[in-house]
Design a protein around this motif. Structure first.
Motif, PDB file in Angstrom:
ATOM      1  N   PRO A  27       0.633  -1.190   0.073  1.00 29.23           N
ATOM      2  CA  PRO A  27      -0.065   0.031   0.096  1.00 29.23           C
ATOM      3  C   PRO A  27       0.369   1.170  -0.058  1.00 29.23           C
ATOM      4  O   PRO A  27       0.078   2.462  -0.552  1.00 29.23           O
ATOM      5  CB  PRO A  27      -0.712   0.251   1.386  1.00 29.23           C
ATOM      6  CG  PRO A  27      -0.921  -1.900   1.933  1.00 29.23           C
ATOM      7  CD  PRO A  27       0.113  -2.396   1.065  1.00 29.23           C
ATOM      8  N   ALA A  30       1.942   1.446  -3.687  1.00 29.62           N
ATOM      9  CA  ALA A  30       0.930   2.072  -4.397  1.00 29.62           C
ATOM     10  C   ALA A  30       0.406   3.983  -4.622  1.00 29.62           C
ATOM     11  O   ALA A  30       0.618   4.394  -5.206  1.00 29.62           O
ATOM     12  CB  ALA A  30      -0.330   1.481  -3.838  1.00 29.62           C
ATOM     13  N   ARG A  31       0.632   4.178  -2.335  1.00 30.41           N
ATOM     14  CA  ARG A  31       0.073   6.033  -2.045  1.00 30.41           C
ATOM     15  C   ARG A  31       0.999   6.143  -3.440  1.00 30.41           C
ATOM     16  O   ARG A  31       1.432   7.773  -2.824  1.00 30.41           O
ATOM     17  CB  ARG A  31       0.356   6.301  -0.984  1.00 30.41           C
ATOM     18  CG  ARG A  31      -1.581   5.215  -0.532  1.00 30.41           C
ATOM     19  CD  ARG A  31      -1.065   5.653   0.711  1.00 30.41           C
ATOM     20  NE  ARG A  31      -0.671   5.359   1.702  1.00 30.41           N
ATOM     21  CZ  ARG A  31      -0.930   4.053   2.377  1.00 30.41           C
ATOM     22  NH1 ARG A  31      -1.780   3.349   1.882  1.00 30.41           N
ATOM     23  NH2 ARG A  31       0.360   3.467   2.875  1.00 30.41           N
ATOM     24  N   ARG A  35       3.528   2.345  -9.000  1.00 31.31           N
ATOM     25  CA  ARG A  35       2.382   1.215  -9.109  1.00 31.31           C
ATOM     26  C   ARG A  35       2.702  -0.337  -9.256  1.00 31.31           C
ATOM     27  O   ARG A  35       1.996  -1.162  -8.932  1.00 31.31           O
ATOM     28  CB  ARG A  35       1.421   2.135 -10.240  1.00 31.31           C
ATOM     29  CG  ARG A  35       0.547   3.194  -9.825  1.00 31.31           C
ATOM     30  CD  ARG A  35      -0.347   4.153 -10.544  1.00 31.31           C
ATOM     31  NE  ARG A  35      -1.143   2.725 -10.731  1.00 31.31           N
ATOM     32  CZ  ARG A  35      -2.895   2.323 -10.106  1.00 31.31           C
ATOM     33  NH1 ARG A  35      -1.972   3.438  -9.004  1.00 31.31           N
ATOM     34  NH2 ARG A  35      -3.239   2.046 -10.852  1.00 31.31           N
ATOM     35  N   LEU A  77      -5.384  -5.266   0.273  1.00 28.82           N
ATOM     36  CA  LEU A  77      -5.612  -4.232   1.126  1.00 28.82           C
ATOM     37  C   LEU A  77      -3.894  -3.163  -0.531  1.00 28.82           C
ATOM     38  O   LEU A  77      -4.647  -2.137  -0.102  1.00 28.82           O
ATOM     39  CB  LEU A  77      -4.448  -4.123   2.267  1.00 28.82           C
ATOM     40  CG  LEU A  77      -5.172  -4.581   2.773  1.00 28.82           C
ATOM     41  CD1 LEU A  77      -4.548  -4.711   4.274  1.00 28.82           C
ATOM     42  CD2 LEU A  77      -6.583  -3.500   4.180  1.00 28.82           C
ATOM     43  N   ILE A  78      -3.836  -4.150  -0.711  1.00 28.52           N
ATOM     44  CA  ILE A  78      -2.413  -3.503  -2.023  1.00 28.52           C
ATOM     45  C   ILE A  78      -3.461  -2.568  -2.759  1.00 28.52           C
ATOM     46  O   ILE A  78      -3.309  -1.265  -3.615  1.00 28.52           O
ATOM     47  CB  ILE A  78      -1.317  -4.381  -2.496  1.00 28.52           C
ATOM     48  CG1 ILE A  78      -0.572  -4.803  -1.184  1.00 28.52           C
ATOM     49  CG2 ILE A  78      -0.846  -3.723  -3.411  1.00 28.52           C
ATOM     50  CD1 ILE A  78       0.262  -5.346  -1.471  1.00 28.52           C
ATOM     51  N   ALA A  81      -5.629  -0.009  -2.475  1.00 30.05           N
ATOM     52  CA  ALA A  81      -4.498   1.508  -2.771  1.00 30.05           C
ATOM     53  C   ALA A  81      -4.166   1.955  -3.825  1.00 30.05           C
ATOM     54  O   ALA A  81      -3.425   3.120  -4.476  1.00 30.05           O
ATOM     55  CB  ALA A  81      -3.418   1.205  -1.833  1.00 30.05           C
ATOM     56  N   ALA A 122     -11.867  -2.707   5.397  1.00 33.44           N
ATOM     57  CA  ALA A 122     -11.548  -1.931   3.878  1.00 33.44           C
ATOM     58  C   ALA A 122     -12.376  -2.533   3.161  1.00 33.44           C
ATOM     59  O   ALA A 122     -12.579  -2.010   1.619  1.00 33.44           O
ATOM     60  CB  ALA A 122      -9.869  -2.714   3.331  1.00 33.44           C
TER      61      ALA A 122
END
Length: 132
Positions: A27, A30-31, A35, A77-78, A81, A122
């Motif tokens: 995550p 990703a943030r 990516r 979760l990834i 994100a 989530a």
């Protein structure tokens, strides 16, 4: 990379390490705009989580659902994100089913409960986005 290379030799310990790294680092990647790297971690966590894949065959049957729950949670979760709602939802629904199966297992700890709750929140957030 070290955990990844050991995954071929010892599916249990290294799989746990790869899932933990994916869950924490994915995550964040990703943030911060990485990516592709985040996507690679999500795909790897998904592969490890999938009980039909080769890594599951190396595990004791009573541990398969634990890895499945953790791996799908990390992937979900990834993907969340990354803004990949459909993939995130799919992964987190798979995680929820696996968490339901392991909730009474002897290895189910406070850490597992917290991770399960993180996945549940989530998933609820993603499902809430669909309704908007």
């Amino acid at each position: 990379a070290v955990a990844e290379s050991n995954l071929r030799a010892d599916g249990r310990t290294s799989a746990s390490i790869v899932i933990a790294i994916a869950q924490e680092l994915g995550p964040v990647l990703a943030r911060t705009g990485l990516r592709e790297e985040a996507g690679q971690l999500a795909r790897r966590a998904w592969e490890i989580a999938d009980p039909q894949r080769k890594y599951a065959a190396r595990r004791r049957p009573n541990l398969i659902d634990g890895y499945t729950a953790r791996g799908y949670t990390a992937a979900g979760l990834i993907y969340a994100a990354l803004g990949e709602t459909a993939r995130a939802t799919d992964a987190l629904k798979n995680a929820e089913a696996a968490w339901n199966r392991v909730a009474s297992a002897p290895f189910y700890t406070r850490e597992h409960r917290a991770l399960r709750e993180h996945a549940r929140v989530a998933l609820a957030g993603l499902q809430g986005q669909k309704g908007k």
